[in-house]
Scaffold this motif. Structure first.
Motif, PDB file in Angstrom:
ATOM      1  N   GLU A  68      13.769  31.774  94.198  1.00 57.21           N
ATOM      2  CA  GLU A  68      13.665  31.291  95.571  1.00 57.21           C
ATOM      3  C   GLU A  68      12.540  32.053  96.248  1.00 57.21           C
ATOM      4  O   GLU A  68      12.400  33.259  96.056  1.00 57.21           O
ATOM      5  CB  GLU A  68      14.959  31.545  96.344  1.00 57.21           C
ATOM      6  CG  GLU A  68      16.125  30.696  95.897  1.00 57.21           C
ATOM      7  CD  GLU A  68      17.380  30.999  96.701  1.00 57.21           C
ATOM      8  OE1 GLU A  68      17.415  30.652  97.900  1.00 57.21           O
ATOM      9  OE2 GLU A  68      18.311  31.580  96.118  1.00 57.21           O
ATOM     10  N   ALA A  97      20.915  23.491  96.064  1.00 63.19           N
ATOM     11  CA  ALA A  97      19.765  23.744  96.941  1.00 63.19           C
ATOM     12  C   ALA A  97      20.203  23.792  98.399  1.00 63.19           C
ATOM     13  O   ALA A  97      19.815  24.700  99.148  1.00 63.19           O
ATOM     14  CB  ALA A  97      18.699  22.669  96.731  1.00 63.19           C
ATOM     15  N   VAL A 105      13.495  21.629  96.611  1.00 62.69           N
ATOM     16  CA  VAL A 105      13.983  22.031  95.295  1.00 62.69           C
ATOM     17  C   VAL A 105      13.117  21.356  94.242  1.00 62.69           C
ATOM     18  O   VAL A 105      12.780  20.172  94.354  1.00 62.69           O
ATOM     19  CB  VAL A 105      15.491  21.724  95.100  1.00 62.69           C
ATOM     20  CG1 VAL A 105      15.794  20.232  95.199  1.00 62.69           C
ATOM     21  CG2 VAL A 105      15.987  22.295  93.779  1.00 62.69           C
ATOM     22  N   THR A 123      13.314  16.800  96.900  1.00 61.96           N
ATOM     23  CA  THR A 123      13.652  17.079  95.509  1.00 61.96           C
ATOM     24  C   THR A 123      12.540  16.509  94.650  1.00 61.96           C
ATOM     25  O   THR A 123      12.210  15.331  94.764  1.00 61.96           O
ATOM     26  CB  THR A 123      14.996  16.418  95.136  1.00 61.96           C
ATOM     27  OG1 THR A 123      15.989  16.827  96.074  1.00 61.96           O
ATOM     28  CG2 THR A 123      15.422  16.784  93.729  1.00 61.96           C
TER      29      THR A 123
END
Length: 160
Positions: A68, A97, A105, A123
């Motif tokens: 992250e 996420a 993500v 995403t």
């Protein structure tokens, strides 16, 4: 800011080298796993900061399974995806996420590009730059660009 996002090179770097040449200078490279022992080489040719995670074929790798970090104000969560069963769907990955507070993500593993933009979560999967599996089987990657106001834009690109 220009960010190149790739995945699943599996020791075949010709297309990655080609894309780095074609796209010109980039500010960051994100690799979403299955480098198969070639992380040092990828970092060396990138010429910029690199974020890289381990994939299901990265045996004995020291790369993290997940990472992250922030790009500007965007909270980014990256993983190869196999631990979230992305071959079936993105549901578990998206839930993870959101639980982490990420708004972007990124994953690989399927060798098929995907991009979903929702109000609270982007995403994306760049597919495979080396061994594509989608219809037409064109090697793919994603270019992410951020404007001066911090807005992110994404484009799936294909090699021909």
């Amino acid at each position: 800011m220009r960010i190149l996002i790739v995945s699943d090179t599996h020791k075949a770097h010709g297309n990655l080298e080609r894309v780095l040449q074609m796209e010109g200078p980039i500010d960051m490279l994100i690799h979403l796993g299955d480098v198969e022992g070639r992380a040092d080489y990828i970092e060396a040719i990138a010429g910029c900061p690199v974020h890289m995670v381990s994939g299901n074929n990265d045996f004995f790798s020291d790369l993290p399974w997940e990472e992250e970090f922030f790009i500007g104000d965007h909270h980014v969560f990256i993983t190869h995806g196999h631990g979230y069963f992305v071959g079936m769907n993105e549901d578990k990955l998206k839930a993870e996420a959101r639980g982490r507070g990420a708004d972007i993500v990124m994953y690989g593993h399927t060798h098929m590009p995907a991009l979903t933009i929702e109000a609270d979560l982007v995403t994306l999967n760049p597919g495979s730059i080396s061994y594509p599996r989608q219809k037409g089987r064109k090697p793919s990657y994603i270019m992410m660009e951020m404007d001066p106001e911090g807005r992110a834009f994404y484009e799936i690109r294909y090699l021909v």
